[in-house]
Scaffold this active site. Structure first.
Site, PDB file in Angstrom:
ATOM      1  N   ARG A   1       0.825  -1.202   0.000  1.00 32.37           N
ATOM      2  CA  ARG A   1       0.000   0.000   0.000  1.00 32.37           C
ATOM      3  C   ARG A   1       0.869   1.266   0.000  1.00 32.37           C
ATOM      4  NH1 ARG A   1      -5.501  -0.329   1.436  1.00 32.37           N
ATOM      5  NH2 ARG A   1      -6.335  -2.068   0.210  1.00 32.37           N
TER       6      ARG A   1
ATOM      7  N   TYR B   1       0.318   4.387  -2.469  1.00 26.07           N
ATOM      8  CA  TYR B   1       0.074   5.751  -2.007  1.00 26.07           C
ATOM      9  C   TYR B   1       1.088   6.734  -2.606  1.00 26.07           C
ATOM     10  CZ  TYR B   1      -2.940   3.463   1.443  1.00 26.07           C
ATOM     11  OH  TYR B   1      -3.909   2.710   2.053  1.00 26.07           O
TER      12      TYR B   1
ATOM     13  N   TYR C   1     -12.728   8.940   0.279  1.00 26.83           N
ATOM     14  CA  TYR C   1     -13.878   8.425   1.032  1.00 26.83           C
ATOM     15  C   TYR C   1     -13.751   8.804   2.509  1.00 26.83           C
ATOM     16  CZ  TYR C   1     -16.792   4.695   3.135  1.00 26.83           C
ATOM     17  OH  TYR C   1     -17.710   3.977   3.851  1.00 26.83           O
TER      18      TYR C   1
ATOM     19  N   HIS D   1     -13.274  10.887   5.743  1.00 24.90           N
ATOM     20  CA  HIS D   1     -12.480  12.079   6.051  1.00 24.90           C
ATOM     21  C   HIS D   1     -11.121  11.922   5.379  1.00 24.90           C
ATOM     22  CE1 HIS D   1     -10.081  15.016   8.198  1.00 24.90           C
ATOM     23  NE2 HIS D   1     -11.134  15.451   8.865  1.00 24.90           N
TER      24      HIS D   1
ATOM     25  N   VAL E   1      -8.051  10.944   7.798  1.00 19.10           N
ATOM     26  CA  VAL E   1      -8.187   9.899   8.812  1.00 19.10           C
ATOM     27  C   VAL E   1      -8.042   8.528   8.154  1.00 19.10           C
ATOM     28  CG1 VAL E   1      -9.692   8.877  10.557  1.00 19.10           C
ATOM     29  CG2 VAL E   1      -9.699  11.349  10.216  1.00 19.10           C
TER      30      VAL E   1
ATOM     31  N   GLN F   1      -9.675  -0.844  11.543  1.00 17.94           N
ATOM     32  CA  GLN F   1      -9.077  -1.720  10.526  1.00 17.94           C
ATOM     33  C   GLN F   1      -8.929  -3.149  11.030  1.00 17.94           C
ATOM     34  OE1 GLN F   1      -5.543   0.636   9.481  1.00 17.94           O
ATOM     35  NE2 GLN F   1      -6.684   1.439   7.737  1.00 17.94           N
TER      36      GLN F   1
ATOM     37  N   THR G   1     -14.905  -2.341  12.569  1.00 18.42           N
ATOM     38  CA  THR G   1     -14.277  -1.629  13.682  1.00 18.42           C
ATOM     39  C   THR G   1     -14.729  -2.298  14.970  1.00 18.42           C
ATOM     40  OG1 THR G   1     -14.249   0.483  12.490  1.00 18.42           O
ATOM     41  CG2 THR G   1     -14.131   0.583  14.894  1.00 18.42           C
TER      42      THR G   1
END
Length: 256
Positions: A64, A68, A90, A92, A95, A164, A232
């Site tokens: 990842r 990024y 997607y 915020h 965050v 996560q 979560t």
């Protein structure tokens, strides 16, 4: 010189995109976006002059962090070309969205005008759906992986949120949730809470008209609880803490 706006679509983009973010999308020369549903993607494409989906940069074979970096580089190709750029993420945009803050840092280093506009996050949805008020109860939040790796010191009188859950121990963007480490997490939580202490597996609603997923369990039954990539974990307090009567007196407050 180009400019950059990093905005959040909220958890249900069509209904939760703010008027301010909408106006920035409309005014931008090019709009990049990373959203999980076609309805939000279609809305952005209808609003934007030049919409570009960054989701295609994700790969199961690539870390990842590399993905990024590619996102940031692609966005700054346009910023460096003196275009006014908007990026929509997607929820915020700052965050659990690594490229969002990185884009802001890179803009700052380059002297590029940049703003970040907030969106409704999974935390905001959780507060509403579970009736949690961090201003009253306090809050502790970590990613599940971070919680395990750093052996975070936890106050069991304060609500705990672990993000996560479906990606514990993962470096790649697997499409299926990772269940094999739930037992490790259960054992770690059992060092802090009784095994029969109630917990909640939560997933915010991503589409208007659909309810959130809320499943009850215990610390001991965690390995068998429902799990998705967006899950979560919420652990309510195991005890209360008495008010310090001396401090209450100093503040002129009731210690009862």
């Amino acid at each position: 010189m180009g400019s950059l706006a990093v905005v959040g679509s909220g958890m249900r983009g069509v209904t939760q995109l703010t008027p301010e973010s909408r106006s920035v999308i409309v005014a931008a020369d090019v709009v990049f976006y990373v959203v999980p549903d076609t309805i939000t993607a279609r809305m952005i494409e209808e609003l934007a002059n030049d919409p570009i989906d960054l989701g295609g940069l994700y790969s199961l074979d690539e870390k990842r962090t590399s993905t990024y970096e590619s996102m940031v580089d692609r966005v700054f190709e346009e910023v460096d070309a003196d275009r006014h750029v908007c990026v929509v993420f997607y929820g915020h945009p700052g965050v659990f969205v690594d490229p969002g803050p990185e884009m802001m840092r890179r803009a700052s280093d380059a002297g590029v005008k940049a703003i970040m506009l907030p969106g409704i996050s999974a935390a905001d949805a959780l507060y509403a759906d579970l009736g949690l008020d961090p201003g009253r109860d306090g809050i502790q939040m970590f990613s599940a992986t971070d919680f395990l790796l750093r052996r975070r010191v936890i106050d069991d009188s304060v609500p705990l949120v672990l993000w996560q859950m479906g990606a514990i121990g993962q470096e790649h963007g697997a499409s299926e949730p990772e269940r094999r480490y739930l037992g490790v997490l259960s054992d770690r939580l059992a060092e802090i809470y009784p095994r029969d202490h109630g917990i909640v597996m939560y997933e915010a609603a991503g589409i208007i008209g659909y309810p959130p997923h809320i499943d009850d369990g215990t610390v001991g039954t965690l390995p068998d609880m429902p799990l998705t990539r967006a899950s979560t974990l919420f652990i309510p307090p195991a005890r209360t803490v008495d008010v310090d009567a001396g401090v209450a007196e100093q503040l002129g407050l009731d210690s009862a």
